[in-house]
Design a protein around this motif. Structure first.
Motif, PDB file in Angstrom:
ATOM      1  N   ASP A   1       0.853  -1.174   0.000  1.00 36.37           N
ATOM      2  CA  ASP A   1       0.000   0.000   0.000  1.00 36.37           C
ATOM      3  C   ASP A   1       0.895   1.231   0.000  1.00 36.37           C
ATOM      4  OD1 ASP A   1      -2.464   1.230  -0.035  1.00 36.37           O
ATOM      5  OD2 ASP A   1      -2.598   1.350   2.135  1.00 36.37           O
ATOM      6  N   THR A   2       1.186   1.738  -1.191  1.00 38.67           N
ATOM      7  CA  THR A   2       2.147   2.816  -1.356  1.00 38.67           C
ATOM      8  C   THR A   2       1.627   3.827  -2.364  1.00 38.67           C
ATOM      9  OG1 THR A   2       3.992   1.320  -0.903  1.00 38.67           O
ATOM     10  CG2 THR A   2       4.536   3.336  -2.063  1.00 38.67           C
ATOM     11  N   LEU A   3       2.032   5.081  -2.185  1.00 42.26           N
ATOM     12  CA  LEU A   3       1.744   6.141  -3.142  1.00 42.26           C
ATOM     13  C   LEU A   3       3.062   6.606  -3.750  1.00 42.26           C
ATOM     14  CD1 LEU A   3       0.171   8.578  -4.424  1.00 42.26           C
ATOM     15  CD2 LEU A   3       0.516   9.758  -2.247  1.00 42.26           C
ATOM     16  N   ILE A   4       3.118   6.658  -5.070  1.00 43.52           N
ATOM     17  CA  ILE A   4       4.223   7.319  -5.760  1.00 43.52           C
ATOM     18  C   ILE A   4       3.654   8.628  -6.262  1.00 43.52           C
ATOM     19  CG2 ILE A   4       5.863   7.275  -7.659  1.00 43.52           C
ATOM     20  CD1 ILE A   4       5.782   4.211  -7.532  1.00 43.52           C
ATOM     21  N   ALA A   5       4.052   9.720  -5.622  1.00 44.34           N
ATOM     22  CA  ALA A   5       3.565  11.048  -5.995  1.00 44.34           C
ATOM     23  C   ALA A   5       4.578  11.672  -6.937  1.00 44.34           C
ATOM     24  CB  ALA A   5       3.370  11.914  -4.755  1.00 44.34           C
ATOM     25  N   GLY A   6       4.216  11.789  -8.189  1.00 43.39           N
ATOM     26  CA  GLY A   6       5.113  12.298  -9.216  1.00 43.39           C
ATOM     27  C   GLY A   6       5.674  11.146 -10.025  1.00 43.39           C
ATOM     28  N   VAL A   7       5.302  11.078 -11.297  1.00 38.59           N
ATOM     29  CA  VAL A   7       5.744   9.970 -12.143  1.00 38.59           C
ATOM     30  C   VAL A   7       6.653  10.520 -13.254  1.00 38.59           C
ATOM     31  CG1 VAL A   7       4.997   7.901 -13.395  1.00 38.59           C
ATOM     32  CG2 VAL A   7       3.544   8.828 -11.610  1.00 38.59           C
ATOM     33  N   GLY A   8       7.611  11.349 -12.818  1.00 36.82           N
ATOM     34  CA  GLY A   8       8.630  11.857 -13.729  1.00 36.82           C
ATOM     35  C   GLY A   8       9.852  10.969 -13.637  1.00 36.82           C
ATOM     36  N   ALA A   9      11.022  11.569 -13.644  1.00 38.98           N
ATOM     37  CA  ALA A   9      12.268  10.794 -13.654  1.00 38.98           C
ATOM     38  C   ALA A   9      12.378   9.859 -12.449  1.00 38.98           C
ATOM     39  CB  ALA A   9      13.461  11.746 -13.699  1.00 38.98           C
ATOM     40  N   VAL A  10      12.185  10.373 -11.252  1.00 41.99           N
ATOM     41  CA  VAL A  10      12.333   9.560 -10.040  1.00 41.99           C
ATOM     42  C   VAL A  10      11.163   8.596  -9.877  1.00 41.99           C
ATOM     43  CG1 VAL A  10      12.486   9.627  -7.520  1.00 41.99           C
ATOM     44  CG2 VAL A  10      13.755  11.292  -8.889  1.00 41.99           C
ATOM     45  N   GLY A  11       9.943   9.090 -10.034  1.00 42.39           N
ATOM     46  CA  GLY A  11       8.764   8.231  -9.887  1.00 42.39           C
ATOM     47  C   GLY A  11       8.752   7.091 -10.889  1.00 42.39           C
ATOM     48  N   CYS A  12       9.178   7.379 -12.127  1.00 48.18           N
ATOM     49  CA  CYS A  12       9.276   6.322 -13.147  1.00 48.18           C
ATOM     50  C   CYS A  12      10.265   5.243 -12.720  1.00 48.18           C
ATOM     51  CB  CYS A  12       9.746   6.910 -14.469  1.00 48.18           C
ATOM     52  SG  CYS A  12       8.442   7.465 -15.530  1.00 48.18           S
ATOM     53  N   MET A  13      11.384   5.684 -12.174  1.00 46.58           N
ATOM     54  CA  MET A  13      12.405   4.731 -11.742  1.00 46.58           C
ATOM     55  C   MET A  13      11.855   3.818 -10.646  1.00 46.58           C
ATOM     56  SD  MET A  13      15.589   3.768 -12.217  1.00 46.58           S
ATOM     57  CE  MET A  13      16.341   5.165 -13.008  1.00 46.58           C
ATOM     58  N   VAL A  14      11.142   4.382  -9.699  1.00 46.29           N
ATOM     59  CA  VAL A  14      10.570   3.590  -8.612  1.00 46.29           C
ATOM     60  C   VAL A  14       9.532   2.609  -9.162  1.00 46.29           C
ATOM     61  CG1 VAL A  14       9.242   3.666  -6.468  1.00 46.29           C
ATOM     62  CG2 VAL A  14      11.030   5.357  -6.883  1.00 46.29           C
ATOM     63  N   ALA A  15       8.648   3.089 -10.041  1.00 44.02           N
ATOM     64  CA  ALA A  15       7.643   2.205 -10.650  1.00 44.02           C
ATOM     65  C   ALA A  15       8.315   1.103 -11.463  1.00 44.02           C
ATOM     66  CB  ALA A  15       6.687   3.025 -11.525  1.00 44.02           C
ATOM     67  N   HIS A  16       9.375   1.452 -12.165  1.00 34.76           N
ATOM     68  CA  HIS A  16      10.103   0.479 -12.976  1.00 34.76           C
ATOM     69  C   HIS A  16      10.714  -0.618 -12.105  1.00 34.76           C
ATOM     70  CE1 HIS A  16      13.519  -0.690 -15.785  1.00 34.76           C
ATOM     71  NE2 HIS A  16      12.431  -0.920 -16.482  1.00 34.76           N
ATOM     72  N   VAL A  17      11.298  -0.234 -10.984  1.00 32.45           N
ATOM     73  CA  VAL A  17      11.876  -1.212 -10.058  1.00 32.45           C
ATOM     74  C   VAL A  17      10.781  -2.115  -9.484  1.00 32.45           C
ATOM     75  CG1 VAL A  17      13.029  -1.467  -7.819  1.00 32.45           C
ATOM     76  CG2 VAL A  17      13.919   0.145  -9.510  1.00 32.45           C
ATOM     77  N   MET A  18       9.644  -1.525  -9.123  1.00 26.15           N
ATOM     78  CA  MET A  18       8.528  -2.340  -8.611  1.00 26.15           C
ATOM     79  C   MET A  18       8.042  -3.320  -9.668  1.00 26.15           C
ATOM     80  SD  MET A  18       6.240   0.348  -6.466  1.00 26.15           S
ATOM     81  CE  MET A  18       6.652   0.791  -4.802  1.00 26.15           C
ATOM     82  N   TRP A  19       7.956  -2.862 -10.910  1.00 22.78           N
ATOM     83  CA  TRP A  19       7.518  -3.714 -12.007  1.00 22.78           C
ATOM     84  C   TRP A  19       8.488  -4.878 -12.213  1.00 22.78           C
ATOM     85  CZ3 TRP A  19      10.304  -4.392 -16.568  1.00 22.78           C
ATOM     86  CH2 TRP A  19       9.663  -5.133 -17.565  1.00 22.78           C
ATOM     87  N   ALA A  20       9.772  -4.602 -12.099  1.00 25.41           N
ATOM     88  CA  ALA A  20      10.791  -5.614 -12.374  1.00 25.41           C
ATOM     89  C   ALA A  20      11.014  -6.572 -11.209  1.00 25.41           C
ATOM     90  CB  ALA A  20      12.112  -4.929 -12.730  1.00 25.41           C
ATOM     91  N   SER A  21      10.493  -6.274 -10.044  1.00 24.47           N
ATOM     92  CA  SER A  21      10.729  -7.090  -8.847  1.00 24.47           C
ATOM     93  C   SER A  21       9.527  -7.978  -8.573  1.00 24.47           C
ATOM     94  CB  SER A  21      10.997  -6.180  -7.641  1.00 24.47           C
ATOM     95  OG  SER A  21      12.077  -5.332  -7.909  1.00 24.47           O
ATOM     96  N   ASP A  22       9.653  -9.262  -8.922  1.00 29.86           N
ATOM     97  CA  ASP A  22       8.536 -10.197  -8.741  1.00 29.86           C
ATOM     98  C   ASP A  22       8.081 -10.304  -7.293  1.00 29.86           C
ATOM     99  OD1 ASP A  22       8.463 -10.795 -11.440  1.00 29.86           O
ATOM    100  OD2 ASP A  22       9.851 -12.488 -11.246  1.00 29.86           O
ATOM    101  N   ALA A  23       8.978 -10.090  -6.353  1.00 29.33           N
ATOM    102  CA  ALA A  23       8.640 -10.245  -4.935  1.00 29.33           C
ATOM    103  C   ALA A  23       7.821  -9.075  -4.400  1.00 29.33           C
ATOM    104  CB  ALA A  23       9.905 -10.408  -4.103  1.00 29.33           C
ATOM    105  N   VAL A  24       7.770  -7.977  -5.130  1.00 29.32           N
ATOM    106  CA  VAL A  24       7.024  -6.806  -4.684  1.00 29.32           C
ATOM    107  C   VAL A  24       5.575  -6.954  -5.128  1.00 29.32           C
ATOM    108  CG1 VAL A  24       6.808  -4.288  -4.814  1.00 29.32           C
ATOM    109  CG2 VAL A  24       9.072  -5.345  -4.794  1.00 29.32           C
ATOM    110  N   THR A  25       4.662  -6.928  -4.166  1.00 26.62           N
ATOM    111  CA  THR A  25       3.235  -7.051  -4.473  1.00 26.62           C
ATOM    112  C   THR A  25       2.461  -6.008  -3.682  1.00 26.62           C
ATOM    113  OG1 THR A  25       2.902  -8.660  -2.697  1.00 26.62           O
ATOM    114  CG2 THR A  25       3.422  -9.550  -4.881  1.00 26.62           C
ATOM    115  N   GLY A  26       1.205  -5.818  -4.028  1.00 27.02           N
ATOM    116  CA  GLY A  26       0.352  -4.888  -3.302  1.00 27.02           C
ATOM    117  C   GLY A  26      -0.239  -3.833  -4.224  1.00 27.02           C
TER     118      GLY A  26
END
Length: 185
Positions: A1-26
């Motif tokens: 249960d997380t909020l990524i506020a801002g989906v620019g350079a940093v927010g994209c990177m965080v979303a990308h890491v979450m997408w690539a990490s199979d162990a991350v769910t929610g």
């Protein structure tokens, strides 16, 4: 249960890491109010997007691109202040201080603030209120123009097309024009 506020350079990177990490769910709320959306000048910094993303709203496009992730991305293409259900964990990757203040004012349990400025990355773990630094400590909110100054700026075209301004605030063009003409609060 997380909020990524801002989906620019940093927010994209965080979303990308979450997408690539199979162990991350929610559930992950992606929030970005940039009305211009993805443009070709920032594709080199927005690792989650490609040419086909140009012109699309960042939060919605990131949710589409990351649809096969272990997390459920829930896009919000409006300001962070509009989010009703505010998660306990927030990645603050916004680039304006008034948005940072809006996040801090909701007192989430954990805030990780990250941004880039002049190609320098900064990361800050924000503490609970009264127990350390907050988002406002290093990022005082920008001064907001009073109503009269805002009306003058709109009339001068400083905010672009009235239609874009209306859409950004979820009102009609007629409502903006009436507000400018009336001179009321």
């Amino acid at each position: 249960d997380t909020l990524i506020a801002g989906v620019g350079a940093v927010g994209c990177m965080v979303a990308h890491v979450m997408w690539a990490s199979d162990a991350v769910t929610g559930d992950v709320v992606l929030c970005d109010a940039d009305r211009k959306g993805v443009d070709d000048t920032n594709l080199n910094r927005y690792v989650f997007f490609g040419r086909s993303s140009v012109g699309r709203q960042k939060a919605s496009e990131a949710a589409v691109v990351g649809a096969d992730a272990g997390v459920d991305f829930d896009p919000v293409d409006y300001p962070v202040q509009t989010i009703e259900r505010f998660p306990a964990r927030v990645v603050s990757a916004v680039d304006i201080n008034i948005a940072r203040e809006a996040i801090q004012s909701r007192y989430p349990a954990r805030i990780l603030s990250a941004s880039t400025r002049d190609l320098r990355a900064e990361l800050l773990r924000v503490a609970a209120p009264h127990f350390g630094v907050c988002l406002r400590c290093f990022n005082p909110p920008e001064e907001q123009p009073d109503d009269d100054a805002l009306r003058q700026a709109i009339e001068a075209g400083d905010y672009g097309a009235v239609g874009e301004l209306a859409a950004a605030h979820d009102v009609t063009v007629e409502e903006v024009e009436a507000w400018v003409a009336r001179g009321e609060c």
